[in-house]
Structure formats: structure tokens, C-alpha cells
Design an enzyme around this catalytic site. Structure first.
Site, PDB file in Angstrom:
ATOM      1  N   HIS A 172       0.872  -1.321  -0.067  1.00 26.47           N
ATOM      2  CA  HIS A 172       0.217  -0.398  -0.157  1.00 26.47           C
ATOM      3  C   HIS A 172       0.849   1.229   0.184  1.00 26.47           C
ATOM      4  O   HIS A 172       0.821   2.564   0.425  1.00 26.47           O
ATOM      5  CB  HIS A 172      -0.781  -0.152   1.440  1.00 26.47           C
ATOM      6  N   GLU A 275      -0.698   1.091  -6.002  1.00 25.05           N
ATOM      7  CA  GLU A 275      -0.112  -0.025  -4.855  1.00 25.05           C
ATOM      8  C   GLU A 275      -0.129  -1.581  -5.677  1.00 25.05           C
ATOM      9  O   GLU A 275      -0.756  -1.397  -5.866  1.00 25.05           O
ATOM     10  CB  GLU A 275      -1.477  -0.428  -3.647  1.00 25.05           C
TER      11      GLU A 275
HETATM   12  O1  TA6 Z   1      -6.182   0.952  -1.003  1.00 24.25           O
HETATM   13  C1  TA6 Z   1      -7.050   2.113  -0.857  1.00 24.25           C
HETATM   14  C2  TA6 Z   1      -8.265   1.969   0.536  1.00 24.25           C
HETATM   15  O2  TA6 Z   1      -8.527   1.139   0.493  1.00 24.25           O
HETATM   16  C3  TA6 Z   1      -8.864   3.165   0.329  1.00 24.25           C
HETATM   17  O3  TA6 Z   1     -10.003   2.585   0.146  1.00 24.25           O
HETATM   18  C4  TA6 Z   1      -8.791   3.483   1.678  1.00 24.25           C
HETATM   19  O4  TA6 Z   1     -10.014   2.907   2.466  1.00 24.25           O
HETATM   20  C5  TA6 Z   1      -7.494   3.424   2.278  1.00 24.25           C
HETATM   21  O5  TA6 Z   1      -6.653   1.760   1.744  1.00 24.25           O
HETATM   22  C6  TA6 Z   1      -6.718   3.156   3.574  1.00 24.25           C
HETATM   23  O6  TA6 Z   1      -7.284   2.612   4.205  1.00 24.25           O
HETATM   24  P1  TA6 Z   1      -6.224   2.451   5.441  1.00 24.25           P
HETATM   25  O7  TA6 Z   1      -7.271   1.295   6.258  1.00 24.25           O
HETATM   26  O8  TA6 Z   1      -4.638   2.643   5.424  1.00 24.25           O
HETATM   27  O9  TA6 Z   1      -7.008   4.083   6.620  1.00 24.25           O
END
Ligand code: TA6
Length: 303
Positions: A172, A275
């Protein structure tokens, strides 16, 4: 012996002074490292890279100015490792978003001097009673970060169980950019994606991706290399991958950033998530004894 003993860690994984271990807030162990290519840091919790700053560049990786260092909670920014699932588990809202790997305590596995003065730091996650309660499969996870001219990352999942294991996963990665409205992302033209902000509709990318609002998309069935074109920082970041069929593009924009609580109100301007992973219809199934490797190479080209 406690595998998280600072003194032992500094003795065993010092690599001639290129790495140092220190305890920060709330028993979090931080590894700081540097070589002739740059400097960075990562936490044993989540094996999460918090920063990588090539000496002649703006930082490659973004970290929130309001990042909270809390035991068991992913830190906002860097490269959280989403595993063994990506996103929320529809059938069980009690399970942590993006899996438990990013919130768990990993162990150092090895440090290695590579050619061209690069260094490789490897960590592994052992299943624990706590994780087996969340996900009842025996699966070993190791990650290797290679810090050189490029930043390479490899995540290896090994099925030690007697049954098939289904995984979704992603790096991520929060990339540091000059201004979200001044960049574009190339490499996903004509690729189909799930638009998570429009009832999960399947759409097709037309040309480059530019940002003028919250963006949350899962591009599917793509092995493509992506580029973040950033004229403000006079650079193009290359995002090459293997073992990955999905690419997520995310920026929370103003309103979502406010809700996150660990991001400055304008923090969204300085970052974009690209990601690399496998999710939705690109999930991975490992048979007993099988391994899967997710691999990315981040490079910087000066414009
Ligand atoms: O990767 C995008 C995502 O899935 C968004 O939908 C948002 O939820 C982001 O990840 C951040 O997630 P987190 O749990 O780290 O706040």
C-alpha cells in the site's frame, strides 16, 4: 532470547554501522539505515517502510505529519503491507481492514550487503495464536527490501498448511509528490478498473490518470509498469511489478483526509498511493507447499 531485544538486534544486524535499532513510542522498534544511495527507516511492527530518501532526490515515500505510532495500528504513510486480505472482509466486519500483517510484530531475518553498495533487509512474520484466531492457516510470510539505485521489494507467501489458501495482498505504497493536482499517472490506459466511489462499477481507463477529487480505483488483470509523472519535482517515478495482476490508485482528497484523523487537512496534496498487489478477481490461491512472490521495483528518472 527475546528476538526484539534492542541490544541483540544492534549487535546481530548492524551491517558495519549501516543499520541501527531504537525503541520509539509505545515499544515500537524502529530501524534506521543509510548507505551511499540514501537513508530510510522501517518499523518491526508491520515490517513497514516509513521512508526512503535517495540522497539526490526529494523523499520517494510519503509519511503523514500526523502519523501515530501506536502498537497494533498501521502508521499512516510509508508502505503498509496488506495481507492476507486487501480491504475489508465483507463477511466479517470485526476483521481488521487490509489484514493483520501490517499491525503485527515481525522478526528480523537477515541483512546483507549487495553489489553497488545496496543493502537488503529481510524480515519474516510467523503465525501467532492471535493471527490464527483471525485466519486459521499456517502460512509463512517474508519480505525483503533492497535499497540501492532503485528500491526493490519482494514479499513471499509460503503455504505451510494442508489445505489451499486464498490470498489478496498489496504493497500500500504512499508516494511523495509535489502536488496531487500537478501529477499524472501513466501506464494504465485502456485497463478496466473497479471504481470504489461509484458503487463498484467496472470502467475503462482513458489515457493518463489525473486527480481533481477523491480517487479510489482497483485496476484489474494488468502487469503494466506505471509511472508517476511529477513536473514539480522534475521526476518520473517508475513502478515495475511482477507477481501482481492488480494496481490500486488512491487519494483521499479533502473530506476523506479530514475523516482519517492521522493526516493533515492538506496532507492529501503531497501523496498518491499506487499499490501493486492481487485483489478482487485477481486473488491468489496457494496449494499446500506452494509459494507466491509479489515483487516491485521503484525507480526515479530525473526530468
Ligand atoms: O487502498 C485504498 C484503500 O483501500 C482506500 O479505500 C482507503 O480505505 C485506504 O485503502 C486506506 O485504508 P486504511 O485502512 O489504511 O485507512
Amino acid at each position: 532470547m527475546n528476538p526484539h531485544n534492542i541490544e541483540m538486534l544492534n549487535k546481530q544486524f548492524n551491517l558495519d554501522g549501516q543499520l541501527s535499532f531504537l525503541e520509539v513510542a509505545d515499544e515500537l522498534i524502529l530501524i534506521k539505515f543509510s548507505n551511499t544511495h540514501g537513508r530510510g527507516s522501517l518499523t518491526l511492527q508491520g515490517a513497514q517502510l516509513l521512508g526512503w530518501e535517495p540522497w539526490d532526490q526529494e523523499p520517494l515515500i510519503w509519511l503523514s505529519a500526523k502519523a501515530k505510532y501506536q502498537k497494533g495500528k498501521a502508521i499512516r504513510g510509508g508502505i503498509p503491507i496488506c495481507w492476507p486480505w486487501f480491504g475489508n472482509v465483507e463477511s466479517n466486519s470485526d476483521l481488521p481492514a487490509h489484514g493483520f500483517a501490517r499491525n503485527s510484530l515481525w522478526q528480523m531475518k537477515s541483512v546483507e550487503q549487495l553489489p553497488d553498495d545496496a543493502i537488503c533487509i529481510s524480515l519474516q512474520l510467523m503465525q501467532s495464536e492471535a493471527s490464527l484466531k483471525l485466519w486459521p492457516y499456517r502460512c509463512e510470510l517474508t519480505i525483503s527490501y533492497m535499497f540501492g539505485k532503485n528500491l526493490e521489494i519482494e514479499l513471499v507467501s509460503s503455504n505451510l498448511d494442508q489445505s489451499d489458501i486464498e490470498l489478496t495482498e498489496a504493497f500500500h505504497t504512499y508516494f511523495h509528490v509535489s502536488h496531487i493536482e500537478h501529477i499524472r499517472i501513466d501506464g494504465l490506459d485502456s485497463v478496466q478498473y473497479i471504481d470504489k466511489l461509484d458503487q463498484g462499477k467496472i470502467k475503462q481507463q482513458n489515457g493518463s490518470i489525473v486527480f481533481n477529487g477523491e480517487t479510489d480505483r482497483v485496476y484489474l488483470n494488468t502487469l503494466n509498469k506505471c509511472y508517476i509523472d511529477d513536473p514539480g519535482f522534475k521526476r518520473r517515478i517508475g513502478i515495475e511489478k511482477s507477481g501482481s495482476l492488480s494496481t490500486v490508485i488512491w487519494n483521499p482528497w479533502v473530506e476523506k483526509a479530514k475523516k482519517l484523523g492521522d493526516m493533515d487537512i492538506n496532507g492529501y496534496r503531497d501523496m498518491v498511493c499506487v499499490e501493486s498487489g492481487n485483489m478482487a478477481s485477481n486473488s491468489i490461491t496457494l496449494k499446500p507447499g506452494e509459494q507466491h512472490k509479489l515483487h516491485t521495483i521503484y525507480s526515479i528518472e530525473t526530468l
